[in-house]
Design a protein around this motif. Structure first.
Motif, PDB file in Angstrom:
ATOM      1  N   THR A 210       0.829  -1.193   0.000  1.00 11.06           N
ATOM      2  CA  THR A 210       0.000   0.000   0.000  1.00 11.06           C
ATOM      3  C   THR A 210       0.869   1.249   0.000  1.00 11.06           C
ATOM      4  OG1 THR A 210      -1.716  -1.165   1.234  1.00 11.06           O
ATOM      5  CG2 THR A 210      -1.811   1.248   1.221  1.00 11.06           C
ATOM      6  N   ALA A 211       0.699   2.081  -1.016  1.00 10.27           N
ATOM      7  CA  ALA A 211       1.484   3.313  -1.123  1.00 10.27           C
ATOM      8  C   ALA A 211       0.832   4.211  -2.160  1.00 10.27           C
ATOM      9  CB  ALA A 211       2.928   3.003  -1.544  1.00 10.27           C
ATOM     10  N   ALA A 212       0.921   5.509  -1.940  1.00 10.25           N
ATOM     11  CA  ALA A 212       0.373   6.470  -2.897  1.00 10.25           C
ATOM     12  C   ALA A 212       1.092   6.331  -4.231  1.00 10.25           C
ATOM     13  CB  ALA A 212       0.530   7.894  -2.361  1.00 10.25           C
ATOM     14  N   ARG A 213       0.330   6.348  -5.320  1.00  8.63           N
ATOM     15  CA  ARG A 213       0.932   6.175  -6.639  1.00  8.63           C
ATOM     16  C   ARG A 213       1.295   7.499  -7.304  1.00  8.63           C
ATOM     17  NH1 ARG A 213      -1.852   0.891  -9.548  1.00  8.63           N
ATOM     18  NH2 ARG A 213      -1.557  -0.542  -7.780  1.00  8.63           N
ATOM     19  N   ARG A 214       0.978   8.585  -6.623  1.00  3.33           N
ATOM     20  CA  ARG A 214       1.367   9.902  -7.121  1.00  3.33           C
ATOM     21  C   ARG A 214       2.077  10.660  -6.003  1.00  3.33           C
ATOM     22  NH1 ARG A 214      -1.011  11.376 -11.902  1.00  3.33           N
ATOM     23  NH2 ARG A 214      -2.739  10.052 -12.636  1.00  3.33           N
ATOM     24  N   PRO A 215       3.026  11.513  -6.344  1.00  6.93           N
ATOM     25  CA  PRO A 215       3.702  12.304  -5.308  1.00  6.93           C
ATOM     26  C   PRO A 215       2.710  13.228  -4.599  1.00  6.93           C
ATOM     27  CG  PRO A 215       4.895  12.390  -7.392  1.00  6.93           C
ATOM     28  CD  PRO A 215       3.578  11.751  -7.687  1.00  6.93           C
ATOM     29  N   VAL A 216       2.962  13.475  -3.326  1.00  3.54           N
ATOM     30  CA  VAL A 216       2.175  14.425  -2.542  1.00  3.54           C
ATOM     31  C   VAL A 216       3.053  15.658  -2.329  1.00  3.54           C
ATOM     32  CG1 VAL A 216       0.984  14.851  -0.359  1.00  3.54           C
ATOM     33  CG2 VAL A 216       0.917  12.567  -1.403  1.00  3.54           C
ATOM     34  N   SER A 217       2.544  16.826  -2.704  1.00  3.78           N
ATOM     35  CA  SER A 217       3.353  18.043  -2.702  1.00  3.78           C
ATOM     36  C   SER A 217       2.782  19.098  -1.764  1.00  3.78           C
ATOM     37  CB  SER A 217       3.438  18.633  -4.124  1.00  3.78           C
ATOM     38  OG  SER A 217       3.932  17.692  -5.037  1.00  3.78           O
ATOM     39  N   GLY A 218       3.680  19.908  -1.221  1.00  3.89           N
ATOM     40  CA  GLY A 218       3.267  21.036  -0.396  1.00  3.89           C
ATOM     41  C   GLY A 218       3.248  20.708   1.084  1.00  3.89           C
ATOM     42  N   ARG A 219       3.613  21.697   1.897  1.00  2.00           N
ATOM     43  CA  ARG A 219       3.743  21.516   3.347  1.00  2.00           C
ATOM     44  C   ARG A 219       2.462  21.001   3.992  1.00  2.00           C
ATOM     45  NH1 ARG A 219       5.475  26.880   5.488  1.00  2.00           N
ATOM     46  NH2 ARG A 219       7.620  26.139   5.101  1.00  2.00           N
ATOM     47  N   ALA A 220       1.328  21.599   3.670  1.00  2.00           N
ATOM     48  CA  ALA A 220       0.072  21.227   4.331  1.00  2.00           C
ATOM     49  C   ALA A 220      -0.340  19.798   3.990  1.00  2.00           C
ATOM     50  CB  ALA A 220      -1.033  22.214   3.943  1.00  2.00           C
ATOM     51  N   ASP A 221      -0.267  19.440   2.710  1.00  2.78           N
ATOM     52  CA  ASP A 221      -0.706  18.102   2.301  1.00  2.78           C
ATOM     53  C   ASP A 221       0.231  17.018   2.826  1.00  2.78           C
ATOM     54  OD1 ASP A 221      -2.890  19.120   1.017  1.00  2.78           O
ATOM     55  OD2 ASP A 221      -2.009  19.051  -0.994  1.00  2.78           O
ATOM     56  N   VAL A 222       1.534  17.273   2.809  1.00  2.00           N
ATOM     57  CA  VAL A 222       2.479  16.271   3.319  1.00  2.00           C
ATOM     58  C   VAL A 222       2.323  16.124   4.824  1.00  2.00           C
ATOM     59  CG1 VAL A 222       4.929  15.707   3.622  1.00  2.00           C
ATOM     60  CG2 VAL A 222       4.115  16.602   1.427  1.00  2.00           C
ATOM     61  N   ALA A 223       2.095  17.227   5.530  1.00  2.00           N
ATOM     62  CA  ALA A 223       1.882  17.154   6.979  1.00  2.00           C
ATOM     63  C   ALA A 223       0.640  16.328   7.301  1.00  2.00           C
ATOM     64  CB  ALA A 223       1.750  18.558   7.558  1.00  2.00           C
ATOM     65  N   LEU A 225      -0.684  14.021   5.436  1.00  2.00           N
ATOM     66  CA  LEU A 225      -0.397  12.633   5.069  1.00  2.00           C
ATOM     67  C   LEU A 225       0.271  11.892   6.214  1.00  2.00           C
ATOM     68  CD1 LEU A 225      -0.042  10.315   2.953  1.00  2.00           C
ATOM     69  CD2 LEU A 225       2.142  11.387   2.356  1.00  2.00           C
ATOM     70  N   PHE A 226       1.333  12.465   6.779  1.00  2.00           N
ATOM     71  CA  PHE A 226       2.086  11.754   7.814  1.00  2.00           C
ATOM     72  C   PHE A 226       1.405  11.816   9.176  1.00  2.00           C
ATOM     73  CE2 PHE A 226       5.311  12.113   4.535  1.00  2.00           C
ATOM     74  CZ  PHE A 226       5.870  10.848   4.585  1.00  2.00           C
ATOM     75  N   SER A 227       0.661  12.872   9.424  1.00  2.00           N
ATOM     76  CA  SER A 227      -0.043  12.938  10.710  1.00  2.00           C
ATOM     77  C   SER A 227      -1.144  11.883  10.797  1.00  2.00           C
ATOM     78  CB  SER A 227      -0.653  14.332  10.912  1.00  2.00           C
ATOM     79  OG  SER A 227      -1.712  14.560   9.989  1.00  2.00           O
ATOM     80  N   GLY A 228      -1.621  11.417   9.659  1.00  2.00           N
ATOM     81  CA  GLY A 228      -2.676  10.414   9.656  1.00  2.00           C
ATOM     82  C   GLY A 228      -2.187   8.992   9.800  1.00  2.00           C
ATOM     83  N   LEU A 229      -0.868   8.778   9.728  1.00  2.00           N
ATOM     84  CA  LEU A 229      -0.347   7.414   9.780  1.00  2.00           C
ATOM     85  C   LEU A 229      -0.608   6.744  11.124  1.00  2.00           C
ATOM     86  CD1 LEU A 229       3.088   7.759   7.936  1.00  2.00           C
ATOM     87  CD2 LEU A 229       0.919   6.924   7.026  1.00  2.00           C
ATOM     88  N   GLN A 230      -0.598   7.536  12.199  1.00  2.00           N
ATOM     89  CA  GLN A 230      -0.779   6.929  13.523  1.00  2.00           C
ATOM     90  C   GLN A 230      -2.196   6.383  13.716  1.00  2.00           C
ATOM     91  OE1 GLN A 230      -2.767   8.655  16.000  1.00  2.00           O
ATOM     92  NE2 GLN A 230      -3.301  10.269  14.548  1.00  2.00           N
ATOM     93  N   ARG A 231      -3.123   6.778  12.826  1.00  2.00           N
ATOM     94  CA  ARG A 231      -4.486   6.243  12.925  1.00  2.00           C
ATOM     95  C   ARG A 231      -4.670   4.967  12.117  1.00  2.00           C
ATOM     96  NH1 ARG A 231      -5.297  11.787  12.193  1.00  2.00           N
ATOM     97  NH2 ARG A 231      -5.850  11.493   9.991  1.00  2.00           N
ATOM     98  N   HIS A 232      -3.651   4.581  11.360  1.00  2.00           N
ATOM     99  CA  HIS A 232      -3.757   3.372  10.548  1.00  2.00           C
ATOM    100  C   HIS A 232      -3.831   2.145  11.452  1.00  2.00           C
ATOM    101  CE1 HIS A 232      -2.821   0.271   7.585  1.00  2.00           C
ATOM    102  NE2 HIS A 232      -3.058   1.162   6.638  1.00  2.00           N
ATOM    103  N   PRO A 233      -4.701   1.161  11.129  1.00  2.00           N
ATOM    104  CA  PRO A 233      -4.850  -0.031  11.985  1.00  2.00           C
ATOM    105  C   PRO A 233      -3.535  -0.762  12.242  1.00  2.00           C
ATOM    106  CG  PRO A 233      -6.595   0.054  10.330  1.00  2.00           C
ATOM    107  CD  PRO A 233      -5.638   1.152   9.990  1.00  2.00           C
ATOM    108  N   ARG A 234      -2.597  -0.729  11.277  1.00  2.00           N
ATOM    109  CA  ARG A 234      -1.345  -1.462  11.449  1.00  2.00           C
ATOM    110  C   ARG A 234      -0.372  -0.744  12.365  1.00  2.00           C
ATOM    111  NH1 ARG A 234       0.291  -2.779   5.319  1.00  2.00           N
ATOM    112  NH2 ARG A 234       2.211  -3.444   6.346  1.00  2.00           N
ATOM    113  N   ALA A 235      -0.657   0.523  12.697  1.00  2.00           N
ATOM    114  CA  ALA A 235       0.272   1.305  13.514  1.00  2.00           C
ATOM    115  C   ALA A 235       0.465   0.700  14.901  1.00  2.00           C
ATOM    116  CB  ALA A 235      -0.221   2.746  13.627  1.00  2.00           C
ATOM    117  N   ALA A 236      -0.556   0.002  15.400  1.00  2.00           N
ATOM    118  CA  ALA A 236      -0.468  -0.558  16.754  1.00  2.00           C
ATOM    119  C   ALA A 236       0.640  -1.594  16.875  1.00  2.00           C
ATOM    120  CB  ALA A 236      -1.815  -1.176  17.137  1.00  2.00           C
TER     121      ALA A 236
END
Length: 292
Positions: A210-223, A225-236
């Motif tokens: 699982t990975a984005a197939r297009r680049p993510v650009s810009g400070r707000a969008d990249v922030a 993106l990564f701030s949401g990773l801790q909510r992923h079910p596999r993060a536990a």
């Protein structure tokens, strides 16, 4: 005599692997090249200058592989990134100068994809191993003036040396540590303070993870993106560590003790200007072997 040849080859193995890896951007392919070089070395007769002979053979084998590699990468699913390697053990040739260290960075290896195979060879031999233009000409079987031209064109495509190494590894590690803390906490504002305005995130899943197939650009969008990773079910089930990957402090993610992701932030001017995420298990296979 055979023992002497093996001993001499073993002394050159690390340098040859470092050369092949920079040329190809794939550690597994580089291993195959080194093995092919050894087989030719074992069959060779009298060689006046072993180092030069081995370098020439390795370079030519890489040039042959680069042609077919380009065709494969055009069919790749999503962004293509080089295979990451752990570099704390120093098995990739000399890393004393800025140019030698920079030639191993993921960002530079991506830029080298713009070059023709001879340009890439000239760049790697000059930047990473400090070969003279005359020596490069002999390795590539071209005139010295042509070798200079190849290197000049390569340098123009890659660009001038960036400000990556104005900060020490320790300073960059602190920035990556703050990046990890903000990511784990889901701290969007904290991430934004660490990111350059034009930051870009690339993810290489190769259609196998699982990975984005297009680049993510810009400070707000990249922030976000990564701030949401801790909510992923596999993060536990994930554990994180920071280790040197391609010369840069990187985030190594293990899930149930299995290496599943590498996040490699690129730091310049005390800001993260790019993040490269490698998730394709095929791309991680060599790094997994390094940790065994």
């Amino acid at each position: 005599m055979e023992t002497d040849k093996l001993t001499r080859f073993q002394a050159e193995r690390g340098r040859l692997f470092g050369l092949a890896y920079r040329m190809l951007g794939e550690a597994s392919e580089a291993e195959d090249v080194v093995q092919d070089v050894y087989l030719r070395w074992a069959r060779s007769e009298s060689v006046d200058v072993p180092e030069a002979w081995l370098t020439k053979v390795a370079t030519n084998l890489c040039l042959n592989r680069l042609t077919s590699a380009r065709a494969r990468r055009e069919q790749y699913v999503g962004p293509w990134l080089p295979e990451p390697v752990f570099t704390a053990d120093g098995d990739f040739g000399p890393l004393e100068t800025v140019e030698q260290r920079d030639s191993l960075a993921l960002g530079v290896l991506v830029l080298l994809e713009r070059l023709t195979p001879p340009e890439r060879a000239a760049f790697v031999l000059r930047e990473a191993f400090d070969y003279s233009h005359r020596e490069i000409a002999e390795i590539l079987d071209v005139e010295e003036s042509h070798a200079r031209q190849l290197y000049r064109r390569a340098r123009e495509h890659v660009g001038e040396p960036r400000k990556r190494f104005t900060a020490s590894v320790a300073q960059r590690t602190k920035i990556v540590e703050r990046f990890v803390a903000a990511t784990v906490e889901g701290d969007v504002e904290g991430l934004e303070r660490l990111l350059a305005e034009d930051v870009v995130s690339w993810a290489d899943g190769g259609g196998k993870a699982t990975a984005a197939r297009r680049p993510v650009s810009g400070r707000a969008d990249v922030a976000r993106l990564f701030s949401g990773l801790q909510r992923h079910p596999r993060a536990a089930n994930a554990t994180l560590s920071i280790e040197l990957v391609n010369g840069d402090p990187a985030v190594v993610v293990y899930e149930s003790e299995v290496l599943t992701y590498l996040f490699v932030p690129e730091v310049a001017d005390d800001r993260i200007v790019a993040v490269r995420v490698i998730a394709n298990p095929d791309k991680l296979a060599f790094a997994v072997r390094q940790r065994r």
